[in-house]
Design an enzyme around this catalytic site. Sequence first.
Site, short mmCIF file in Angstrom:
data_model
loop_
_atom_site.label_atom_id
_atom_site.label_comp_id
_atom_site.label_asym_id
_atom_site.label_seq_id
_atom_site.Cartn_x
_atom_site.Cartn_y
_atom_site.Cartn_z
N PHE A 20 1.01 -1.41 0.17
CA PHE A 20 -0.19 0.30 0.08
C PHE A 20 1.21 1.45 -0.71
CE2 PHE A 20 -1.59 -4.01 2.56
CZ PHE A 20 -2.73 -4.18 1.76
N ASP A 71 7.50 -7.37 11.72
CA ASP A 71 6.56 -7.63 10.94
C ASP A 71 5.89 -9.52 12.01
OD1 ASP A 71 3.36 -8.49 10.16
OD2 ASP A 71 3.87 -6.89 9.27
N GLY A 75 -0.87 -10.17 9.91
CA GLY A 75 -1.97 -9.04 9.65
C GLY A 75 -2.34 -8.00 10.68
N ASP A 140 4.68 2.15 10.32
CA ASP A 140 3.73 1.61 9.12
C ASP A 140 2.86 0.58 9.99
OD1 ASP A 140 2.47 1.65 7.41
OD2 ASP A 140 3.23 0.71 6.16
N HIS A 143 -2.95 0.25 12.86
CA HIS A 143 -3.48 1.41 12.30
C HIS A 143 -4.74 1.88 13.53
CE1 HIS A 143 -0.62 2.23 8.62
NE2 HIS A 143 -1.24 2.44 8.55
N HIS A 168 3.70 6.44 8.40
CA HIS A 168 2.77 6.40 7.38
C HIS A 168 1.56 6.29 7.14
CE1 HIS A 168 1.30 4.47 3.11
NE2 HIS A 168 2.27 5.10 2.34
MG MG Z 1 0.64 1.99 5.51
#
Ligand code: MG
Length: 211
Positions: A20, A71, A75, A140, A143, A168
């Site tokens: 993205f 990460d 997800g 990033d 969110h 981001h």
């Molecule tokens: Mg992003």
Amino acid sequence: MTHNLPQIPPRPPGDDVRGFLPDHEGQQLFEWARQVSPIGPLLEIGSYCGRSTIWLGQAAKAYDTVVFALDHHRGSEEHQPGESHHDEALVDTTGRFDSFGEFRRNIAAAGLEDTVIPIVASSETVGLYWQGGLGMVFVDGGHSLDAALADYRTWAPHVLPGGILAIHDVFPDPADGGQAPFTIWQLATQSGLFEPLATEDTLRGLRRLGR
Ligand code: MG
């Protein structure tokens, strides 16, 4: 801060690399990574399939540093089944979301396996044990407000003076997107530790003050 190594133009990731991050934001990430490479290694929080990692990795490889790519690869909220950014192709044989296989393939195809160091874990867990200073932290990850705040509080203190905190998906107007990244950008500007550097679309950078 700049240095005397030559400018090496990066190659945008191919369209087959899911993600993205548009290329104009990737170019800005590359430029910041290039600038801070003499200061310390780079850390990315939220690598997904490696699109932004490839931009950071190309700078790290050209300018002799590394990227820690953090990460859990399960997800974020929006990647789960039924959510806005779910991708059925990233569900493993046990039915769980898993972007790590795709990430590794993309990093290998980009020739960056010696430069990109994956850390498959939660950001907060790694943060409990992390001690080294960083030239750049690119936030990033999740969110949600909780996730973004945790990432900011965990990792911003590790940015070395002269280094860059990049965030981001910053949307000052709630009509354009979620407010958590904008909230942590505001916290960073009010902290006295960072000064705003530049904005490229939804990507914002701040320079760590001090020496
Ligand atoms: Mg992003």
